[in-house]
Design a protein around this motif. Structure first.
Motif, mmCIF file in Angstrom:
data_model
loop_
_atom_site.group_PDB
_atom_site.id
_atom_site.type_symbol
_atom_site.label_atom_id
_atom_site.label_comp_id
_atom_site.label_asym_id
_atom_site.label_seq_id
_atom_site.Cartn_x
_atom_site.Cartn_y
_atom_site.Cartn_z
ATOM 1 N N SER A 165 20.103 77.369 24.589
ATOM 2 C CA SER A 165 19.102 78.436 24.705
ATOM 3 C C SER A 165 19.721 79.785 25.053
ATOM 4 O O SER A 165 19.371 80.380 26.070
ATOM 5 N N PRO A 166 20.650 80.293 24.218
ATOM 6 C CA PRO A 166 21.161 81.645 24.482
ATOM 7 C C PRO A 166 20.056 82.689 24.521
ATOM 8 O O PRO A 166 20.214 83.720 25.176
ATOM 9 N N ASN A 167 18.922 82.412 23.829
ATOM 10 C CA ASN A 167 17.842 83.396 23.841
ATOM 11 C C ASN A 167 16.990 83.317 25.108
ATOM 12 O O ASN A 167 15.896 83.858 25.163
ATOM 13 N N ALA A 168 17.534 82.663 26.141
ATOM 14 C CA ALA A 168 16.874 82.699 27.447
ATOM 15 C C ALA A 168 17.113 84.055 28.119
ATOM 16 O O ALA A 168 16.353 84.452 28.998
ATOM 17 N N ILE A 169 18.166 84.762 27.683
ATOM 18 C CA ILE A 169 18.416 86.099 28.222
ATOM 19 C C ILE A 169 17.609 87.112 27.408
ATOM 20 O O ILE A 169 17.077 86.795 26.343
ATOM 21 N N ALA A 170 17.546 88.317 27.911
ATOM 22 C CA ALA A 170 16.813 89.373 27.201
ATOM 23 C C ALA A 170 17.601 89.798 25.968
ATOM 24 O O ALA A 170 18.836 89.810 25.982
ATOM 25 N N PRO A 171 16.906 90.145 24.882
ATOM 26 C CA PRO A 171 17.602 90.608 23.675
ATOM 27 C C PRO A 171 18.549 91.773 23.944
ATOM 28 O O PRO A 171 19.631 91.847 23.359
ATOM 29 N N THR A 172 18.176 92.681 24.838
ATOM 30 C CA THR A 172 19.052 93.820 25.148
ATOM 31 C C THR A 172 20.346 93.346 25.816
ATOM 32 O O THR A 172 21.420 93.922 25.578
ATOM 33 N N ASP A 173 20.256 92.295 26.640
ATOM 34 C CA ASP A 173 21.466 91.747 27.258
ATOM 35 C C ASP A 173 22.362 91.098 26.202
ATOM 36 O O ASP A 173 23.593 91.142 26.310
ATOM 37 N N PHE A 174 21.758 90.501 25.189
ATOM 38 C CA PHE A 174 22.538 89.913 24.101
ATOM 39 C C PHE A 174 23.297 91.007 23.346
ATOM 40 O O PHE A 174 24.463 90.841 22.999
ATOM 41 N N VAL A 175 22.640 92.144 23.126
ATOM 42 C CA VAL A 175 23.305 93.269 22.457
ATOM 43 C C VAL A 175 24.486 93.741 23.290
ATOM 44 O O VAL A 175 25.571 94.030 22.760
ATOM 45 N N ARG A 176 24.304 93.823 24.613
ATOM 46 C CA ARG A 176 25.411 94.232 25.486
ATOM 47 C C ARG A 176 26.567 93.239 25.396
ATOM 48 O O ARG A 176 27.745 93.625 25.415
ATOM 49 N N LEU A 177 26.248 91.958 25.294
ATOM 50 C CA LEU A 177 27.278 90.930 25.161
ATOM 51 C C LEU A 177 28.044 91.096 23.847
ATOM 52 O O LEU A 177 29.278 91.017 23.820
ATOM 53 N N ILE A 178 27.325 91.361 22.769
ATOM 54 C CA ILE A 178 27.965 91.598 21.468
ATOM 55 C C ILE A 178 28.878 92.824 21.556
ATOM 56 O O ILE A 178 30.013 92.806 21.054
ATOM 57 N N ASP A 179 28.399 93.888 22.197
ATOM 58 C CA ASP A 179 29.212 95.096 22.359
ATOM 59 C C ASP A 179 30.494 94.779 23.125
ATOM 60 O O ASP A 179 31.582 95.244 22.761
ATOM 61 N N SER A 180 30.383 93.972 24.177
ATOM 62 C CA SER A 180 31.556 93.615 24.979
ATOM 63 C C SER A 180 32.561 92.809 24.158
ATOM 64 O O SER A 180 33.780 93.028 24.251
ATOM 65 N N LEU A 181 32.066 91.879 23.371
ATOM 66 C CA LEU A 181 32.954 91.083 22.520
ATOM 67 C C LEU A 181 33.658 91.967 21.497
ATOM 68 O O LEU A 181 34.848 91.786 21.207
ATOM 69 N N THR A 182 32.912 92.906 20.950
ATOM 70 C CA THR A 182 33.479 93.813 19.944
ATOM 71 C C THR A 182 34.596 94.667 20.535
ATOM 72 O O THR A 182 35.615 94.911 19.888
ATOM 73 N N LEU A 183 34.420 95.085 21.784
ATOM 74 C CA LEU A 183 35.440 95.908 22.441
ATOM 75 C C LEU A 183 36.642 95.076 22.897
ATOM 76 O O LEU A 183 37.780 95.557 22.892
ATOM 77 N N ALA A 184 36.395 93.835 23.283
ATOM 78 C CA ALA A 184 37.458 93.016 23.884
ATOM 79 C C ALA A 184 38.318 92.276 22.865
ATOM 80 O O ALA A 184 39.458 91.931 23.155
ATOM 81 N N PHE A 185 37.773 92.011 21.672
ATOM 82 C CA PHE A 185 38.495 91.200 20.698
ATOM 83 C C PHE A 185 38.600 91.920 19.363
ATOM 84 O O PHE A 185 37.804 92.805 19.054
ATOM 85 N N SER A 186 39.570 91.496 18.581
ATOM 86 C CA SER A 186 39.730 92.030 17.227
ATOM 87 C C SER A 186 38.907 91.158 16.288
ATOM 88 O O SER A 186 39.320 90.065 15.898
ATOM 89 N N LEU A 187 37.719 91.617 15.943
ATOM 90 C CA LEU A 187 36.813 90.839 15.112
ATOM 91 C C LEU A 187 37.110 91.085 13.639
ATOM 92 O O LEU A 187 37.163 92.228 13.188
ATOM 93 N N ALA A 188 37.308 89.991 12.913
ATOM 94 C CA ALA A 188 37.625 90.071 11.486
ATOM 95 C C ALA A 188 36.413 89.616 10.686
ATOM 96 O O ALA A 188 36.398 88.522 10.118
#
Length: 198
Positions: free
Chosen positions: A13-36
């Motif tokens: 249930s990742p969607n137990a968090i707020a959608p805005t928090d999910f966006v912040r998580l995606i932003d963090s992953l994008t900054l921390a890793f080299s996404l291909a």
């Protein structure tokens, strides 16, 4: 410097968090890793799957999703404490398709307390009608000493070993007849789904 090509959000249930928090998580992953241009996948609880979640998944580019359906039987949903009407699952399915999910999995269960073969068949039939690309047909494991919420479930109606085997065999035969390919012991996929091709 590792090129990240696949990102999966699991846990049921990742969607137990707020959608805005999910966006912040995606932003963090994008900054921390080299996404291909990664393949994104996510597990979802249909009870908390809002349209806002659908829009965000579409924005991120999630193409693979899994919903914890378990059963379409209202009686069994009540028995296991997971009430989620058919209409909610159908709405979630349509919404995920609208926002770009091309491979949709339904997690289903057999061996639930008091479950009959007719109820299992009805759940499988509805799953096929809704067009799930993948199906995971798991045997229910009653382990209240490990999963506290199961302490509320009445275990007196649990099917015995022979009944469980019959349900698993029935599900296998039903899904093969419906055109799904078996993937391992308890997973199935449409022939054109990437996992079936692999």
């Amino acid at each position: 410097r590792t090129q990240v090509r696949r990102i999966a959000f699991g846990g049921g249930s990742p969607n137990a968090i707020a959608p805005t928090d999910f966006v912040r998580l995606i932003d963090s992953l994008t900054l921390a890793f080299s996404l291909a241009d990664p393949d994104w996948s996510i597990e979802l609880d249909p009870r908390t799957l809002t349209r806002e979640w659908g829009q965000i998944l579409g924005f991120v580019g999630v193409q693979r999703a899994s919903m914890g359906v378990q059963t379409f039987s209202p009686r069994l949903q009540e028995a296991i404490g997971r009430v989620q009407p058919d209409a909610d699952i159908a709405r979630g399915t349509a919404m995920l398709r609208e926002f770009g999910v091309t491979s949709l999995n339904f997690d289903l269960m057999y061996g639930l307390p008091g479950q009959t073969l007719d109820e299992l068949e009805a759940t499988l039939r509805r799953t096929v009608e809704l067009g799930a690309d993948r199906i995971a047909l798991f045997g229910y494991a009653h382990v209240p000493h490990l999963i506290p919420r199961q302490q509320k479930i009445d275990a007196t109606g649990l099917p015995d070993q022979a009944q469980r085997f019959a349900m698993a065999a029935f599900g296998f035969e039903y899904l093969i007849a419906a055109g799904y390919e078996p993937i391992g012991f308890d997973h199935f996929a449409r022939p054109d789904d990437p996992i079936a091709k692999a």
